[in-house]
Each structure stands twice: as structure tokens, then as C-alpha cells.
Design a protein around this motif. Sequence first.
Motif, PDB file in Angstrom:
ATOM      1  N   ALA A 449       0.829  -1.207   0.000  1.00 31.88           N
ATOM      2  CA  ALA A 449       0.000   0.000   0.000  1.00 31.88           C
ATOM      3  C   ALA A 449       0.860   1.251   0.000  1.00 31.88           C
ATOM      4  N   ILE A 450       1.913   1.232   0.800  1.00 34.25           N
ATOM      5  CA  ILE A 450       2.803   2.401   0.864  1.00 34.25           C
ATOM      6  C   ILE A 450       3.500   2.605  -0.481  1.00 34.25           C
ATOM      7  N   GLN A 451       3.890   1.516  -1.109  1.00 35.01           N
ATOM      8  CA  GLN A 451       4.509   1.626  -2.427  1.00 35.01           C
ATOM      9  C   GLN A 451       3.548   2.230  -3.433  1.00 35.01           C
ATOM     10  N   TYR A 452       2.276   1.828  -3.367  1.00 40.54           N
ATOM     11  CA  TYR A 452       1.276   2.387  -4.283  1.00 40.54           C
ATOM     12  C   TYR A 452       1.132   3.898  -4.032  1.00 40.54           C
ATOM     13  N   ALA A 453       1.054   4.299  -2.753  1.00 42.55           N
ATOM     14  CA  ALA A 453       0.905   5.720  -2.435  1.00 42.55           C
ATOM     15  C   ALA A 453       2.121   6.512  -2.887  1.00 42.55           C
ATOM     16  N   ALA A 454       3.303   5.925  -2.771  1.00 42.22           N
ATOM     17  CA  ALA A 454       4.517   6.613  -3.218  1.00 42.22           C
ATOM     18  C   ALA A 454       4.519   6.813  -4.726  1.00 42.22           C
ATOM     19  N   GLU A 455       3.960   5.855  -5.443  1.00 48.03           N
ATOM     20  CA  GLU A 455       3.909   5.947  -6.901  1.00 48.03           C
ATOM     21  C   GLU A 455       2.744   6.806  -7.388  1.00 48.03           C
ATOM     22  N   HIS A 456       1.761   7.065  -6.523  1.00 46.90           N
ATOM     23  CA  HIS A 456       0.595   7.887  -6.872  1.00 46.90           C
ATOM     24  C   HIS A 456       0.388   8.948  -5.785  1.00 46.90           C
ATOM     25  N   PRO A 457       1.313   9.878  -5.611  1.00 43.49           N
ATOM     26  CA  PRO A 457       1.233  10.858  -4.517  1.00 43.49           C
ATOM     27  C   PRO A 457       0.006  11.750  -4.585  1.00 43.49           C
ATOM     28  N   GLU A 458      -0.624  11.819  -5.756  1.00 46.28           N
ATOM     29  CA  GLU A 458      -1.812  12.667  -5.873  1.00 46.28           C
ATOM     30  C   GLU A 458      -2.953  12.191  -4.977  1.00 46.28           C
ATOM     31  N   ILE A 459      -2.956  10.922  -4.565  1.00 42.80           N
ATOM     32  CA  ILE A 459      -4.047  10.433  -3.721  1.00 42.80           C
ATOM     33  C   ILE A 459      -3.924  10.953  -2.285  1.00 42.80           C
ATOM     34  N   LEU A 460      -2.748  11.478  -1.927  1.00 40.82           N
ATOM     35  CA  LEU A 460      -2.544  11.988  -0.568  1.00 40.82           C
ATOM     36  C   LEU A 460      -3.045  13.421  -0.407  1.00 40.82           C
ATOM     37  N   ILE A 461      -3.130  14.157  -1.491  1.00 40.71           N
ATOM     38  CA  ILE A 461      -3.454  15.583  -1.411  1.00 40.71           C
ATOM     39  C   ILE A 461      -4.833  15.839  -0.799  1.00 40.71           C
ATOM     40  N   PRO A 462      -5.899  15.128  -1.190  1.00 45.61           N
ATOM     41  CA  PRO A 462      -7.210  15.409  -0.571  1.00 45.61           C
ATOM     42  C   PRO A 462      -7.258  15.072   0.918  1.00 45.61           C
ATOM     43  N   LEU A 463      -6.349  14.203   1.382  1.00 46.65           N
ATOM     44  CA  LEU A 463      -6.358  13.809   2.793  1.00 46.65           C
ATOM     45  C   LEU A 463      -5.822  14.909   3.692  1.00 46.65           C
ATOM     46  N   GLY A 464      -4.831  15.644   3.224  1.00 46.39           N
ATOM     47  CA  GLY A 464      -4.245  16.707   4.023  1.00 46.39           C
ATOM     48  C   GLY A 464      -3.010  17.252   3.356  1.00 46.39           C
ATOM     49  N   SER A 465      -3.055  18.532   3.001  1.00 51.50           N
ATOM     50  CA  SER A 465      -1.916  19.165   2.336  1.00 51.50           C
ATOM     51  C   SER A 465      -1.865  20.630   2.733  1.00 51.50           C
ATOM     52  N   ASP A 466      -1.135  21.446   1.984  1.00 51.85           N
ATOM     53  CA  ASP A 466      -0.892  22.825   2.406  1.00 51.85           C
ATOM     54  C   ASP A 466      -2.162  23.666   2.463  1.00 51.85           C
ATOM     55  N   TYR A 467      -3.179  23.364   1.691  1.00 47.46           N
ATOM     56  CA  TYR A 467      -4.380  24.203   1.697  1.00 47.46           C
ATOM     57  C   TYR A 467      -5.408  23.774   2.749  1.00 47.46           C
ATOM     58  N   GLY A 469      -4.920  24.011   5.969  1.00 40.86           N
ATOM     59  CA  GLY A 469      -4.721  24.813   7.172  1.00 40.86           C
ATOM     60  C   GLY A 469      -3.593  24.282   8.043  1.00 40.86           C
ATOM     61  N   SER A 470      -3.088  25.137   8.933  1.00 40.26           N
ATOM     62  CA  SER A 470      -1.918  24.779   9.740  1.00 40.26           C
ATOM     63  C   SER A 470      -2.211  23.690  10.764  1.00 40.26           C
ATOM     64  N   GLN A 471      -3.486  23.444  11.080  1.00 43.36           N
ATOM     65  CA  GLN A 471      -3.816  22.353  11.995  1.00 43.36           C
ATOM     66  C   GLN A 471      -3.812  20.995  11.297  1.00 43.36           C
ATOM     67  N   SER A 472      -3.737  21.012   9.988  1.00 46.53           N
ATOM     68  CA  SER A 472      -3.853  19.771   9.225  1.00 46.53           C
ATOM     69  C   SER A 472      -2.536  19.005   9.204  1.00 46.53           C
ATOM     70  N   LYS A 473      -2.651  17.718   9.078  1.00 51.59           N
ATOM     71  CA  LYS A 473      -1.507  16.845   8.836  1.00 51.59           C
ATOM     72  C   LYS A 473      -1.184  16.890   7.351  1.00 51.59           C
ATOM     73  N   ILE A 474       0.097  16.942   7.013  1.00 52.16           N
ATOM     74  CA  ILE A 474       0.526  16.827   5.625  1.00 52.16           C
ATOM     75  C   ILE A 474       0.860  15.356   5.389  1.00 52.16           C
ATOM     76  N   TYR A 475       0.105  14.717   4.539  1.00 47.22           N
ATOM     77  CA  TYR A 475       0.206  13.270   4.393  1.00 47.22           C
ATOM     78  C   TYR A 475       1.400  12.852   3.544  1.00 47.22           C
ATOM     79  N   LYS A 476       2.042  11.769   4.021  1.00 44.41           N
ATOM     80  CA  LYS A 476       3.132  11.128   3.315  1.00 44.41           C
ATOM     81  C   LYS A 476       2.714   9.691   3.004  1.00 44.41           C
ATOM     82  N   PRO A 477       3.399   9.023   2.085  1.00 47.05           N
ATOM     83  CA  PRO A 477       2.986   7.648   1.736  1.00 47.05           C
ATOM     84  C   PRO A 477       2.878   6.722   2.930  1.00 47.05           C
ATOM     85  N   GLU A 478       3.794   6.815   3.884  1.00 47.53           N
ATOM     86  CA  GLU A 478       3.764   5.899   5.023  1.00 47.53           C
ATOM     87  C   GLU A 478       2.551   6.120   5.935  1.00 47.53           C
ATOM     88  N   ASP A 479       1.877   7.269   5.793  1.00 48.93           N
ATOM     89  CA  ASP A 479       0.723   7.554   6.650  1.00 48.93           C
ATOM     90  C   ASP A 479      -0.497   6.701   6.303  1.00 48.93           C
TER      91      ASP A 479
END
Length: 484
Positions: A449-467, A469-479
Motif C-alpha cells: 500500500a505504501i509503495q502504491y501511495a509513493a507511486e501515486h502521490p496525488e491520492i494523498l493531497i485530498p487527505l491533508g496538504s498545504d491548503y 490549514g496549519s492544523q492539518s496533517k501533511i500526508y506522506k505515503p507511510e501515513d
Amino acid sequence: MKKFLFGLICFSWLIGSCAPVTLSTPATVTITLQNVPVIDTATGTPSPLPSATPTASITSLPTIPTFTLTFDVRTIVTVTPASPVECPKENPELIADFSIPDVDFCRAGGSCYTNNTAEEILNFLNQGGTLSAVTIRLEKVNGISGVMGGNFILADLTNDSVPEFIFRDFSVITGIHIFTCELGKYYLFDALRIDPMDIRSIEDLNNNGLLELIISGGFCSGSGCISLGIYEWNGDTYRDLSDNNIGIVGPKSVEIKDYDSDGIKEITLTGEHPGSCCMDLMTPWRYKTVVYSWNGNTYSASYVSFDAPQKRFQAVQDADREALYDKYDFALAYYREAIFNLDLEWWTRERRDYEVKLFYDSYKTITPTPLPILLEDTTEYPKLAAYSYYRIMLLHLAQSRESDAGTVYNTLQQKFGNDPNGRPYVEMATAFWDAYQSTHKMYDGYAAAIQYAAEHPEILIPLGSDYHGSQSKIYKPEDVCPFR
């Protein structure tokens, strides 16, 4: 020094109109979940996940989670009372004349500040002056506008039957000072200087037989901030058990309470209300609650929660956080909230920019130009809902419920296998499921699963990214796989 830097950071970050911070009556830490499906309390198994259109008839979850214990109370060692100490020989004839604010001048609107009072008190005591004379002198400034009434207190912090004299000074940037008598002499310990500083309480927090001095301070404008110090005698000096890490921006409440009745008190801070300068950084925001627990050496953060989610991504992040705390029932409830609560709002970068502009336009003296109404982003729901199904599958496997996990996996495929927005999360779940089924080792599934997320980083953006807010987690593949 760390606390002073914390204050300076707050000051520079929260530039705005200076205003005193008023703390409301502390409230018990709660998590309110709305529209959450029922969990069978007898088996711990959730009610079946519907495969049809979500329904609004969902029952609330009334109880609150308890934080994970980080310290075994059975290891507490009660401090043996120290032998009585020898103080300087007292001379009751000495008159205290150390510097204090000029009473008449202060009442007339002049300065209520003066420096070096603590050092002058130390010299007076070591010359044989009495604490009684010191307190009589200090009582002359109580009640003056600009000077805190009750700026001193006596308490036995060293457990030697001789009380320490604790003094809040009259400097522009206030400080707390502890006068300790030892080997025939008074010694002065200066707690960190942060304005406005105050003595919050004196109590035995960690149940070891020694009283701790809890002080609070803040050095922020705008919505303010608060930082706590917890000073305990270690036989040589006063050590800060807070490790310089207890504080919050935009404070709402502070509570010191033994939540689990184990004899050790926890410290709970609620706040993070943004100043008007920082809405572009913090939008969207919620009140944040941090529980600090005794770990045997210091007080450190043991549990973090937020007010009930208003946005769908917030429910997902709350669920992921609860899973990391091993609060599986609450994680499940939040994932189901993300899937079935149709009142949760969508969030995009455009909506963040839109709401920030609306906020700042409200401060303008002229009528702002009306903004166009944003259309809902219908692509976010299938992404977050599909991810939530995937994480529910992991929750079941983590609890050895493979049959339930299989049911959820099949539901995920049926609902989102042909949805272009949800399909990537189905593919990630499939990568996990296939690897897990081949070896029945969770580690292998996680790696896939982590390998898939690393190869498709766009799937992490809706979960939590720079937009988000500062309280949000910025998601990485291992998350995407927390149970490692």
C-alpha cells in the motif's frame, strides 16, 4: 530560554491588536461526534456497512475517549522528608526598605513598576531580616492598579518543614522568584521571565510527596498565548517538569485534573484560536485540546483532539489520529462519519482562498466586491469515502477480524471500483489485500500500500496538504498504513 522564544514566536506570528487573554471556565475534554453509527457493545463489531445510498438516521456516540497511559503509577517513589534546614539568624529589629512601586504615584496614574526588588529581598533576608517584615512591606502595594494583589506566597516546596518564599516581582516583564533557605543562607531561584507571568497553583501533581509550583505566562498579541512551567525541587535546584513544551496559542481554557483517578494529575490546554492576522494560515480551524501526562520524568503531550469535525477531511484526519492512539472504536466512528454524514462540508484550495478573502473583506470600511458563489467539488467525497473504507478494512485486520475486513473490502470495490475519483484508493486497497492474502502478514500488505501511495502521490493531497490549514496533517505515503 525556550519559553521566551516561544513567546517571541507567538508575538511575531500573531501580529494584531494587543488584548489581554481571558480564560473561560475550564471544561472537561470531550469529543462530540454527530451522526455516528452504532457499535455492538457486546461483540465490538460495528453495524453492517450499507451498500446503498447513505442514510441520515445515525446514532451519536456519547462517551469520550481516555488517553493512553504513559506512566505506571506503581513506580512512583515518594520523597522522604528532608531534615530541617538552618536559616540565617533573624534580627526582628531590621526594617524592610527594599524597592516597591510608589503607592501615591501609581494611584495617580504613574508607573507601577520597579526593578531589582527580588535581589534586595535576598540581601535583606541574608542580613537577618524576617519574612514577616518582607510580607508587611509587600502588602503595601496590594490592590494598586497595575500591580497584582497577592504577589507573594509561602509554601514548603522542598519538604523540609521550612516554607519557601515565592515572589512575583514588579518589573515591566514580570518574573517569579523562589527564596530557599539552606546551610544558613537564603538562595534565589529565578523562574523564566515571561509577561504576564502568574502563579497558577501549588500542588503535588505527580504524587511523589513534593509540591510543584505551576506558573503561567504569555507574550503574544492578537488572540494571545499561554505557556506553563512546573517547578519541582530535585535536592539541588528547581527543575521544570514541563520540559519547556506546555503551551498553546489562542488559549480558551486550562485545567489540572486527575482524569483516571490514579493519583496523578493531567494538564489539559484548549485553544488555538487564530488572530485576525493568521486566518490565511489557519483556515479552516477548530479548537484544539492537548492533554499532558506524567511520563515518569516530565509532563508531555499524550493526547490531542479537536472539536467535532465540520469538514469531511477533518473527520478523516480525526479517525487517523485516533487509530494511532489505538482508539479503534473512535477511529471507526470518525471514518463512518466521513462516509455517512452528509452534513460535512467539502474543502478545496479554491474554497480556502474564498473563505479567507471573505474574512478579510469583513474588516474593510468600504463595501467589498461580492464574490461569486463557489460550486461544490463533487470529486472530494468519493476520494475521502473510499479512503475511509480502506482504513476501516485495516482496523478490522488489526483486531483479527478478517471476515469483517473482507466484507468492507468487497463493499469498497462495489461502491467505488468504477468511480474515477475513488478508484485509486480501491487500487491501493487491492495492492494491500493481494499482498496480505499471499502471506497473511500485515507488514507485506503495508509495504504494498505504501509503495502504491509513493507511486501515486496525488491520492494523498485530498487527505491533508498545504491548503488544509496549519492544523492539518501533511500526508506522506507511510501515513496510509499506521499499524507498523
